[in-house]
Design a protein around this motif. Structure first.
Motif, PDB file in Angstrom:
ATOM      1  N   SER A   1       0.596  -1.339   0.082  1.00  0.00           N
ATOM      2  CA  SER A   1      -0.086   0.225  -0.189  1.00  0.00           C
ATOM      3  C   SER A   1       0.839   1.579  -0.326  1.00  0.00           C
ATOM      4  N   ARG A   2       2.060   1.001   0.299  1.00  0.00           N
ATOM      5  CA  ARG A   2       2.863   1.717   0.475  1.00  0.00           C
ATOM      6  C   ARG A   2       4.326   2.190  -0.845  1.00  0.00           C
ATOM      7  N   GLY A   3       3.903   1.341  -1.945  1.00  0.00           N
ATOM      8  CA  GLY A   3       4.699   1.744  -3.310  1.00  0.00           C
ATOM      9  C   GLY A   3       5.279   0.656  -3.368  1.00  0.00           C
ATOM     10  N   TYR A   4       5.475  -0.128  -2.713  1.00  0.00           N
ATOM     11  CA  TYR A   4       7.118  -1.333  -2.193  1.00  0.00           C
ATOM     12  C   TYR A   4       6.461  -2.950  -2.363  1.00  0.00           C
ATOM     13  N   ARG A   5       7.186  -3.367  -3.338  1.00  0.00           N
ATOM     14  CA  ARG A   5       6.135  -4.834  -4.084  1.00  0.00           C
ATOM     15  C   ARG A   5       7.347  -5.818  -3.269  1.00  0.00           C
ATOM     16  N   PHE A   6       6.740  -6.703  -2.466  1.00  0.00           N
ATOM     17  CA  PHE A   6       7.655  -7.685  -2.071  1.00  0.00           C
ATOM     18  C   PHE A   6       8.161  -8.671  -2.810  1.00  0.00           C
ATOM     19  N   GLN A   7       9.968  -8.961  -2.411  1.00  0.00           N
ATOM     20  CA  GLN A   7      10.481 -10.077  -3.736  1.00  0.00           C
ATOM     21  C   GLN A   7      10.821 -10.498  -3.177  1.00  0.00           C
ATOM     22  N   TRP A   8      11.865 -11.112  -2.078  1.00  0.00           N
ATOM     23  CA  TRP A   8      12.394 -12.089  -1.147  1.00  0.00           C
ATOM     24  C   TRP A   8      12.691 -11.256   0.351  1.00  0.00           C
ATOM     25  N   GLN A   9      12.750 -12.882   1.406  1.00  0.00           N
ATOM     26  CA  GLN A   9      13.572 -12.484   2.469  1.00  0.00           C
ATOM     27  C   GLN A   9      14.463 -13.584   2.977  1.00  0.00           C
ATOM     28  N   ARG A  10      14.963 -13.274   3.875  1.00  0.00           N
ATOM     29  CA  ARG A  10      16.306 -14.575   3.978  1.00  0.00           C
ATOM     30  C   ARG A  10      15.761 -14.292   5.689  1.00  0.00           C
ATOM     31  N   ALA A  11      15.939 -15.605   6.420  1.00  0.00           N
ATOM     32  CA  ALA A  11      15.927 -15.310   7.599  1.00  0.00           C
ATOM     33  C   ALA A  11      17.710 -14.651   7.947  1.00  0.00           C
ATOM     34  N   GLY A  12      18.045 -14.051   9.040  1.00  0.00           N
ATOM     35  CA  GLY A  12      18.914 -13.844   9.884  1.00  0.00           C
ATOM     36  C   GLY A  12      19.608 -15.022  10.763  1.00  0.00           C
ATOM     37  N   GLY A  13      20.957 -14.624  10.507  1.00  0.00           N
ATOM     38  CA  GLY A  13      21.945 -16.422  10.961  1.00  0.00           C
ATOM     39  C   GLY A  13      23.560 -15.780  10.691  1.00  0.00           C
ATOM     40  N   SER A  14      24.500 -16.182  11.728  1.00  0.00           N
ATOM     41  CA  SER A  14      25.693 -15.944  12.112  1.00  0.00           C
ATOM     42  C   SER A  14      26.320 -16.843  11.071  1.00  0.00           C
ATOM     43  N   GLY A  15      25.786 -18.028  11.186  1.00  0.00           N
ATOM     44  CA  GLY A  15      26.316 -19.168  10.440  1.00  0.00           C
ATOM     45  C   GLY A  15      26.926 -19.444   9.597  1.00  0.00           C
ATOM     46  N   GLY A  16      26.855 -20.117   8.108  1.00  0.00           N
ATOM     47  CA  GLY A  16      26.724 -20.739   6.870  1.00  0.00           C
ATOM     48  C   GLY A  16      26.261 -21.881   7.582  1.00  0.00           C
ATOM     49  N   ASP A  17      25.231 -22.679   8.380  1.00  0.00           N
ATOM     50  CA  ASP A  17      24.586 -23.461   7.919  1.00  0.00           C
ATOM     51  C   ASP A  17      23.692 -22.862   8.711  1.00  0.00           C
ATOM     52  N   SER A  18      22.955 -21.374   9.027  1.00  0.00           N
ATOM     53  CA  SER A  18      21.934 -21.211   9.206  1.00  0.00           C
ATOM     54  C   SER A  18      20.695 -21.333   8.689  1.00  0.00           C
ATOM     55  N   PRO A  19      19.557 -21.675   8.567  1.00  0.00           N
ATOM     56  CA  PRO A  19      18.170 -21.791   7.989  1.00  0.00           C
ATOM     57  C   PRO A  19      18.694 -20.692   7.441  1.00  0.00           C
ATOM     58  N   SER A  20      17.594 -20.708   6.445  1.00  0.00           N
ATOM     59  CA  SER A  20      18.099 -19.363   5.437  1.00  0.00           C
ATOM     60  C   SER A  20      15.905 -19.731   4.194  1.00  0.00           C
ATOM     61  N   LEU A  21      15.289 -19.098   4.560  1.00  0.00           N
ATOM     62  CA  LEU A  21      13.525 -18.445   3.835  1.00  0.00           C
ATOM     63  C   LEU A  21      13.993 -17.363   2.490  1.00  0.00           C
ATOM     64  N   TYR A  22      13.868 -18.313   1.298  1.00  0.00           N
ATOM     65  CA  TYR A  22      14.208 -17.456   0.556  1.00  0.00           C
ATOM     66  C   TYR A  22      12.509 -17.798  -0.041  1.00  0.00           C
ATOM     67  N   ASP A  23      10.941 -16.588   0.273  1.00  0.00           N
ATOM     68  CA  ASP A  23      10.069 -16.573   0.007  1.00  0.00           C
ATOM     69  C   ASP A  23       9.640 -15.989  -1.359  1.00  0.00           C
ATOM     70  N   THR A  24       9.348 -16.526  -2.484  1.00  0.00           N
ATOM     71  CA  THR A  24       9.931 -15.624  -3.860  1.00  0.00           C
ATOM     72  C   THR A  24       8.289 -15.474  -4.236  1.00  0.00           C
ATOM     73  N   SER A  25       7.144 -15.907  -3.802  1.00  0.00           N
ATOM     74  CA  SER A  25       6.183 -16.557  -3.507  1.00  0.00           C
ATOM     75  C   SER A  25       5.122 -15.170  -4.024  1.00  0.00           C
ATOM     76  N   PRO A  26       4.395 -14.981  -5.053  1.00  0.00           N
ATOM     77  CA  PRO A  26       3.397 -13.110  -5.020  1.00  0.00           C
ATOM     78  C   PRO A  26       2.325 -13.446  -4.230  1.00  0.00           C
ATOM     79  N   TRP A  27       1.958 -14.425  -3.694  1.00  0.00           N
ATOM     80  CA  TRP A  27       1.141 -14.493  -3.092  1.00  0.00           C
ATOM     81  C   TRP A  27       1.972 -13.033  -1.071  1.00  0.00           C
ATOM     82  N   LEU A  28       0.580 -12.120  -1.806  1.00  0.00           N
ATOM     83  CA  LEU A  28       0.907 -11.978  -0.280  1.00  0.00           C
ATOM     84  C   LEU A  28       0.366 -12.650   0.901  1.00  0.00           C
ATOM     85  N   PHE A  29      -0.874 -12.796   0.476  1.00  0.00           N
ATOM     86  CA  PHE A  29      -1.325 -13.295   1.692  1.00  0.00           C
ATOM     87  C   PHE A  29      -1.621 -15.155   2.066  1.00  0.00           C
TER      88      PHE A  29
END
Length: 105
Positions: free
Chosen positions: A71-99
């Motif tokens: 609603s503020r004019g920004y389309r979501f593209q992706w996100q990644r969970a934070g982590g300090s190590g290389g084996d930390s879990p990551s989440l890439y959400d490239t789904s076009p669905w917002l809900f």
């Protein structure tokens, strides 16, 4: 005494650097003259949406936050969970669905 101060400073610096924080990317849909809006405007929109949804900056962006950003004019593209190590879990959400899809009965 000098050694204690240096050790304390190093430990505090390590703790601050190790904070895990998720990262999300939004595409600016309102691009005046073909250029993205300023970082100050983007931060103001983020602050508005965090206040509006009550979501923490240290959690992944939820559907309500994504809807607010849209609603503020920004389309979501992706996100990644934070982590300090290389084996930390990551989440890439490239789904076009917002809900979340509606539950079927």
């Amino acid at each position: 005494m000098k050694r204690i101060i240096i050790t304390t400073a190093l430990l505090l610096g390590t703790v601050v650097a190790a904070q895990a924080r998720p990262v999300a990317n939004y595409y600016d849909l309102i691009r005046p003259n073909g250029h993205p809006r300023s970082d100050a405007i983007h931060q103001a929109d983020l602050n508005f949406c965090y206040a509006q949804t009550g979501q923490s900056r240290f959690s992944l962006d939820g559907p309500a936050f994504k809807k607010c950003m849209l609603s503020r004019g920004y389309r979501f593209q992706w996100q990644r969970a934070g982590g300090s190590g290389g084996d930390s879990p990551s989440l890439y959400d490239t789904s076009p669905w917002l809900f979340d899809p509606p539950a079927s009965n």
